[in-house]
Each structure stands twice: as C-alpha cells, then as structure tokens.
Design a protein around this motif. Structure first.
Motif, PDB file in Angstrom:
ATOM      1  N   ALA A   1       0.927  -1.350   0.042  1.00 31.99           N
ATOM      2  CA  ALA A   1      -0.085   0.041   0.057  1.00 31.99           C
ATOM      3  C   ALA A   1       0.851   1.252   0.026  1.00 31.99           C
ATOM      4  O   ALA A   1       1.922   1.225   0.665  1.00 31.99           O
ATOM      5  CB  ALA A   1      -0.808   0.127   1.205  1.00 31.99           C
ATOM      6  N   LYS A   2       0.411   2.387  -0.532  1.00 32.96           N
ATOM      7  CA  LYS A   2       1.395   3.493  -0.686  1.00 32.96           C
ATOM      8  C   LYS A   2       0.253   4.607  -0.716  1.00 32.96           C
ATOM      9  O   LYS A   2      -1.014   4.482  -0.587  1.00 32.96           O
ATOM     10  CB  LYS A   2       1.791   3.852  -2.111  1.00 32.96           C
ATOM     11  N   ASN A   3       0.846   5.725   0.066  1.00 36.57           N
ATOM     12  CA  ASN A   3       0.105   6.905   0.428  1.00 36.57           C
ATOM     13  C   ASN A   3      -0.047   7.629  -0.870  1.00 36.57           C
ATOM     14  O   ASN A   3       0.149   7.403  -2.165  1.00 36.57           O
ATOM     15  CB  ASN A   3       0.701   7.638   1.471  1.00 36.57           C
ATOM     16  N   LYS A   4      -0.646   8.973  -0.725  1.00 39.29           N
ATOM     17  CA  LYS A   4      -0.755  10.097  -1.954  1.00 39.29           C
ATOM     18  C   LYS A   4       0.461  10.334  -2.301  1.00 39.29           C
ATOM     19  O   LYS A   4       0.364  10.804  -3.649  1.00 39.29           O
ATOM     20  CB  LYS A   4      -1.855  10.801  -1.397  1.00 39.29           C
TER      21      LYS A   4
ATOM     22  N   LEU B   1       2.779   2.797   2.923  1.00 43.62           N
ATOM     23  CA  LEU B   1       1.695   3.273   3.857  1.00 43.62           C
ATOM     24  C   LEU B   1       1.578   2.241   4.910  1.00 43.62           C
ATOM     25  O   LEU B   1       1.043   1.073   4.530  1.00 43.62           O
ATOM     26  CB  LEU B   1       0.440   3.628   3.368  1.00 43.62           C
ATOM     27  N   ALA B   2       2.035   2.220   6.096  1.00 37.71           N
ATOM     28  CA  ALA B   2       1.685   1.456   7.141  1.00 37.71           C
ATOM     29  C   ALA B   2       0.243   1.370   7.716  1.00 37.71           C
ATOM     30  O   ALA B   2      -0.496   2.273   7.608  1.00 37.71           O
ATOM     31  CB  ALA B   2       2.759   1.553   8.214  1.00 37.71           C
ATOM     32  N   ARG B   3      -0.018   0.147   8.350  1.00 38.70           N
ATOM     33  CA  ARG B   3      -1.255   0.084   9.052  1.00 38.70           C
ATOM     34  C   ARG B   3      -2.616   0.310   8.059  1.00 38.70           C
ATOM     35  O   ARG B   3      -3.735   0.783   8.611  1.00 38.70           O
ATOM     36  CB  ARG B   3      -1.620   0.939  10.437  1.00 38.70           C
ATOM     37  N   THR B   4      -2.495  -0.302   7.026  1.00 41.40           N
ATOM     38  CA  THR B   4      -3.576  -0.015   5.945  1.00 41.40           C
ATOM     39  C   THR B   4      -3.958  -1.508   5.972  1.00 41.40           C
ATOM     40  O   THR B   4      -3.399  -2.427   5.770  1.00 41.40           O
ATOM     41  CB  THR B   4      -3.099  -0.045   4.590  1.00 41.40           C
ATOM     42  N   SER B   5      -5.500  -1.500   6.128  1.00 40.69           N
ATOM     43  CA  SER B   5      -6.124  -2.868   6.055  1.00 40.69           C
ATOM     44  C   SER B   5      -6.463  -3.249   4.786  1.00 40.69           C
ATOM     45  O   SER B   5      -6.617  -2.603   3.836  1.00 40.69           O
ATOM     46  CB  SER B   5      -7.676  -2.586   6.618  1.00 40.69           C
ATOM     47  N   VAL B   6      -5.843  -4.530   4.421  1.00 42.48           N
ATOM     48  CA  VAL B   6      -6.292  -5.172   3.183  1.00 42.48           C
ATOM     49  C   VAL B   6      -7.094  -6.392   3.243  1.00 42.48           C
ATOM     50  O   VAL B   6      -6.754  -7.231   4.221  1.00 42.48           O
ATOM     51  CB  VAL B   6      -4.833  -5.498   2.326  1.00 42.48           C
ATOM     52  N   THR B   7      -7.945  -6.515   2.639  1.00 44.85           N
ATOM     53  CA  THR B   7      -8.785  -7.940   2.570  1.00 44.85           C
ATOM     54  C   THR B   7      -8.412  -8.707   1.281  1.00 44.85           C
ATOM     55  O   THR B   7      -8.566  -8.536   0.105  1.00 44.85           O
ATOM     56  CB  THR B   7     -10.505  -7.412   2.303  1.00 44.85           C
TER      57      THR B   7
ATOM     58  N   ASP C   1       6.838  -1.161   6.067  1.00 45.98           N
ATOM     59  CA  ASP C   1       7.304  -1.310   5.006  1.00 45.98           C
ATOM     60  C   ASP C   1       5.967  -0.904   3.802  1.00 45.98           C
ATOM     61  O   ASP C   1       6.174  -1.019   2.522  1.00 45.98           O
ATOM     62  CB  ASP C   1       8.236  -2.256   4.321  1.00 45.98           C
ATOM     63  N   GLY C   2       4.843  -1.047   4.235  1.00 43.80           N
ATOM     64  CA  GLY C   2       3.617  -0.911   3.576  1.00 43.80           C
ATOM     65  C   GLY C   2       3.250  -2.261   2.726  1.00 43.80           C
ATOM     66  O   GLY C   2       2.225  -2.281   2.139  1.00 43.80           O
ATOM     67  N   THR C   3       3.755  -3.240   3.113  1.00 41.97           N
ATOM     68  CA  THR C   3       3.573  -4.588   2.584  1.00 41.97           C
ATOM     69  C   THR C   3       2.691  -5.420   3.686  1.00 41.97           C
ATOM     70  O   THR C   3       2.955  -5.369   4.813  1.00 41.97           O
ATOM     71  CB  THR C   3       4.867  -5.190   1.903  1.00 41.97           C
TER      72      THR C   3
END
Length: 567
Positions: free
Chosen positions: A368-371, A376-382, A407-409
């Motif tokens: 996941a990456k930010n704008k 981007l850490a702590r992003t929920s991925v389903t 690391d966004g992964t």
C-alpha cells in the motif's frame, strides 16, 4: 430502510433547529436532486449534512429517523448481557441478533484491532431497515421479500446509474440500496460477504449483510473503540451528521442492554406501514413532504408488548418525551497526503499453482502507498478467494483482513487447494472511499500418480493352457494418497535388453475372447486397479507383466507357467 421510504423525525421538539434537522434528514438521500428553495438548502447545511456521493455504503439513501425511548432498557452501567425481558424497543429479532454477534466474532478473529461491537451493527440495522423489517427473515436469514430503497434516479434523490444490470436491485436503469443493511450494488460488489457459509453473497441475507457491514466499518486503520474512528466509520456509511447522531443514539441505547425476540415480532419504525412490502417500490413525490420524499399510506402499526400500539404514520399525537439532545461530534482534521491511502500494488507475487489437497507454493503479497507514493503502514487489506473452488486460507476462511507493516507490505496467509481442480481468482482490496483492487489467477491441478505398486505378494502361477487362479491388483498413489482415474498400461513383455510385447506366454482376452497381451486400464476409487483374468498358453516358462502410468511410474509382475507336479 424498508420498501416504503416515508421518513419521520421523532416529534416533541418544534424548534427551528429541529425543523432544519428534519429537512436535512429527509434530503440526506444521497444528494437531493429535487428542486429546493434556498431556505431548504440553508437548513440542510445548518444541520451538518455532508456532500453526498456514491462512495458511501448506502449511496446516502434515506434512513429511518426514529430515536430510542428516553427510558433505557437496563439501568445505567448494567451488564450488556441479554436480559430475558425488557422494553419492546430494546428487542432484536433472534436471527438478526445472531447475525450481528456472529459478525462481531468473525471480525474479532480476522481484524481484532478494529474492535467492532455488535451493538454498532444493531444501531445501523435499526436505522437502515428497522432490523430487517422486524426480523422478517427465513431460517437461513434471508428477508422474506427484498428490502429495496428508492431508485436513485435524480428525482428527489441523487442520480446513480445502474452498476449491476439489475442483478441485486431489479433495476437495470438506476441503482437502489439493497437489503437489511442497505448496500448499493457497486459497494456490495466490493464488500459483499458470505456470512452464513452457503456459498452465496446475498445483500438480502442478514448474515451476509451484517458481516459485509462489519468489514466496511473496519476498513482502513480504524479502531472502533476510539470515538473519532467510530464516527468516521458511521459517516462513511451515510454522509450526514444527523445520520451519525441517530446511529449514535441507538448504539448507546443497545449498549445499556437488549433482549432477543422471535423473528417477525420486532418493533417497526414509526414511518413504516405494517402491510406487505412491494418488491421494487418506486418513490412518488407528494405535496407537503420536504425534500421530495415519499409518504407511505397510513396503516395500523403492530401492537407493542403490553397492549400498547405504535402511533400510525401521519398521526398528530405528540409523544410524552422529548428527544435527547446529542452533542455534535468534534470535527476531526483531514488526514495529510502522507497518511492517506493512495494505491495498492503487487509486491512480487509468483505464479499461483498447486496440486489438489496441497498448499500453494506462492503467497499473495501487496504494498500500500500513500498519496505521495510512499509505503503506507497499518492499511487494512482484505484478501478473498473468488470463484468455484474449495481452496481456502488458514482455518478454512475464504476472506481474511490484515494490515500492512512499516514497509507498506502485507502477505496473505498460506492458501491450500481443495479437491476441486480448475482456475479461480484471489483478490486484494484496500481503501474505503476509493477502493483499490488487485486480482491474480490461481490454478489447482489434479493429482498425478507418482507411484504404482502391487497390493499383494502371492506367487502367480498357472499350468499350461490354464487360467492364473490369483488376480493381479495394484494401487497408484501421489505422495501416499490414492489417485483414482489413473491411466495404466498393462503389457506382457519380453526379457530382451529393450523389452517389447511378447508374442507367447500369458495373455489377456479381448471382448471377442481373442488373446491380447496389452491392455489400457484405469484405476478406480482410492487408486486401486484389479486386472482382468490372465491365461497361460502351452509354453512353460517365467514371464514378465509390466504396468506403467502416464507419469512413468512402473511395476513388474512375475508370471510362471509350469506343469503341476505328478501326484
């Protein structure tokens, strides 16, 4: 929200502020497109309605605006365990309540950091559909008739053109909110769940809808035990501060205690008639209804426990209590670009292939990456398994929600193939207002036998011109597991350096009874194959039978033709 969508604020306060809130609530149906006066528009802004759009779960469709009674179902501070009895308004139909609690347990197992309380689902279910119209569901939790919002056709509501070909809402021109949790089809396509394990994702099933609502509310890095995160989650469901206040009121009410009532006996919202629902209602603008909403025909409301009745729509008898004053939530600052989800990308997932019954060697990994394009850490991925397959993640789950690391992964759990072979999809979805989705093709191949072996060790002998009394039996396996339907070639061979089919010695018979020395056969259940009868000709000697699979596994059998000893 039921099949008829007249809406009524709780009466008792007639101040200008309440009138303004009423206009806002009536016009919160996904961006009012009906003509309004400047005063109405100003009132809506004063009430705090946020800009509408189809990014909300419900498309900002209308909702029931009843507020809970001032008397609580249990004394303040009491246990939230269900009492046996309580006020009628505190009762939740059995199947509906079970669905909410089941969704809470599922989220606790797959996204524990979200801390979803089932009472929040109950509060949303109350304002969206009156708890599935009082719990009118069948044994599987599916509503007895579809619960549909009005067509979002720009006539009194926002304009959302059809996104599902009418598959969910029966409308191939415009979208409608669907089911007890009122998802619009485009949102259901992303967030729909199979909550009752029947292999379907049905927005009209309370188990499926409750789990989908839970996952939607838990999206991102929300911790619903934090008030600000809970407010954001509710506002993502319907962009209206009046909606937030209404849900918050029921949430607090249910937290003080509730109880189970039989399906079909729940108290309906005051703006819902007691008659039969129309499967696909079309809102008809009427005079005197603010915001161009619909006005249902007054019908008797169901009796309350204790002999009382709920007031019918349109009656002028004011309640004896005033609605509680709810303090508006404190606005939270908008996240910066470095905190905002921007994109989702594949982080090196390899080819997804596995043999039936085995784990896939590769695991899906995303970043996941930010704008700003940074991790981007702590992003929920389903992660979800999609298609006609019995492949599953750990613990038999078809859907798992995880959060990215520093690391966004994030890597999906190990995926294990079932017995069903063929192609299916694995998807990864992140983001709420603008979800990003990736998908990969996965393939399950059939087991191919790597071993063939005899099941017995008897010596096989026959007298010249006689039949071998014992039958040859073999079993084909893959890593010790029997493999049915394995092709096996049985050939009587010579003992030369390069074996070939023998033209003498033991033989099989074809359908016409003629001798043959090569047969093509197939294993049965568990990989077992019993060969047909074998006959000896008049030539004595020791002969070899070779059995070979398509993968090259081979076993040989020794056959002796010798005369019986003299008596």
């Amino acid at each position: 929200m039921a099949a008829q969508f007249g809406r009524r604020l709780r009466r008792g306060a007639t101040t200008t502020a309440v009138a303004a809130a009423a206009v806002a609530a009536l016009s919160a149906s996904q961006a009012p497109a009906a003509p309004q006066s400047d005063t109405a528009a100003g009132d809506q802004a004063a009430a705090g309605a946020t800009p509408s759009g189809d990014s909300a779960a419900t498309g900002n469709s209308p909702y029931h605006t009843d507020l809970p009674p001032l008397n609580t179902p249990n004394k303040p501070g009491a246990s939230v365990n269900l009492p046996v009895t309580g006020s009628a308004e505190a009762g939740i139909p059995a199947s509906v309540l079970a669905a909410y609690k089941r969704a809470e347990q599922e989220l606790a197992a797959t996204d524990a950091a979200c801390r979803l309380p089932w009472q929040l689902l109950a509060a949303i279910g109350k304002v969206e559909s009156g708890q599935a119209r009082g719990g009118k569901v069948d044994a599987n939790g599916t509503t007895l008739s579809p619960i549909l919002g009005p067509a979002l056709n720009g006539q009194g509501f926002a304009l959302i053109k059809d996104t599902d070909g009418g598959a969910y809402d029966g409308d191939s021109t415009h979208d409608r909110a669907v089911g007890p949790m009122q998802f619009i089809p485009s949102t259901w396509a992303t967030w729909g769940q199979d909550g009752n394990g029947d292999g379907r994702k049905d927005p009209n099933n309370i188990h499926d809808a409750a789990l989908a609502a839970g996952r939607y509310l838990c999206a991102g890095t929300r911790d619903l035990s934090v008030a600000a995160d809970l407010d954001r989650a509710v506002l993502s469901y319907n962009h209206s501060t009046e909606y937030l206040r209404t849900v918050r009121s029921w949430f607090d009410y249910y937290k003080r205690g509730t109880h189970e009532v039989p399906d079909g006996t729940g108290v309906l919202p005051a703006d819902t008639g007691g008659g039969t629902t129309s499967p696909f209602p079309t809102p008809t603008p009427t005079t005197g209804t603010p915001g161009g909403g619909t006005s249902p025909s007054p019908t008797p409301s169901p009796s309350k426990p204790g002999g009382g009745t709920s007031p019918s729509p349109g009656t002028s008898t004011p309640p004896t209590t005033k609605p509680p004053t709810t303090k508006p939530p404190t606005p939270t600052p908008a996240p910066t670009p470095s905190e905002t989800f921007g994109s989702l990308e594949d982080a090196g997932t390899g080819t997804l292939t596995a043999t039936a019954g085995e784990a896939f060697g590769e695991r899906v990994t995303v970043r996941a990456k930010n704008k700003l394009g940074k991790p981007l850490a702590r992003t929920s991925v389903t992660f979800a398994v999609v298609g006609a397959t019995d492949a599953r993640f750990a613990d038999g789950k078809s859907t798992v929600t995880l959060r990215t690391g520093a690391d966004g992964t994030v890597t999906a759990p190990v995926l294990t193939a079932g017995e069903k072979t063929g192609v299916f999809k694995v998807t990864a979805v992140a983001g709420t207002t603008q979800p990003r989705a990736l998908s990969w093709t996965a393939n399950v191949t059939a087991r191919v036998a790597d071993t063939i072996a005899l099941t017995g060790d008897k010596a096989l002998t026959a007298a010249p011109g006689a039949e071998f009394t014992d039958r040859v039996e073999v079993r084909t396996t893959y890593k010790g597991t029997g493999v049915a339907d394995t092709a096996v070639t049985a050939t009587m061979i010579t003992d030369a350096g390069t074996p070939a089919e023998n033209d003498k010695g033991p033989y099989f018979e074809d359908a016409a009874g003629d001798p043959v020395r090569t047969l093509n056969l197939t294993t049965g259940a568990d990989g077992v194959l019993e060969l047909p009868e074998i006959y000896a000709d008049d030539t004595e000697g020791t002969y070899t039978l070779r059995l070979t699979t398509a993968s090259g596994a081979t076993v040989t059998v020794e056959l002796k033709v010798e005369a019986a000893p003299a008596a």
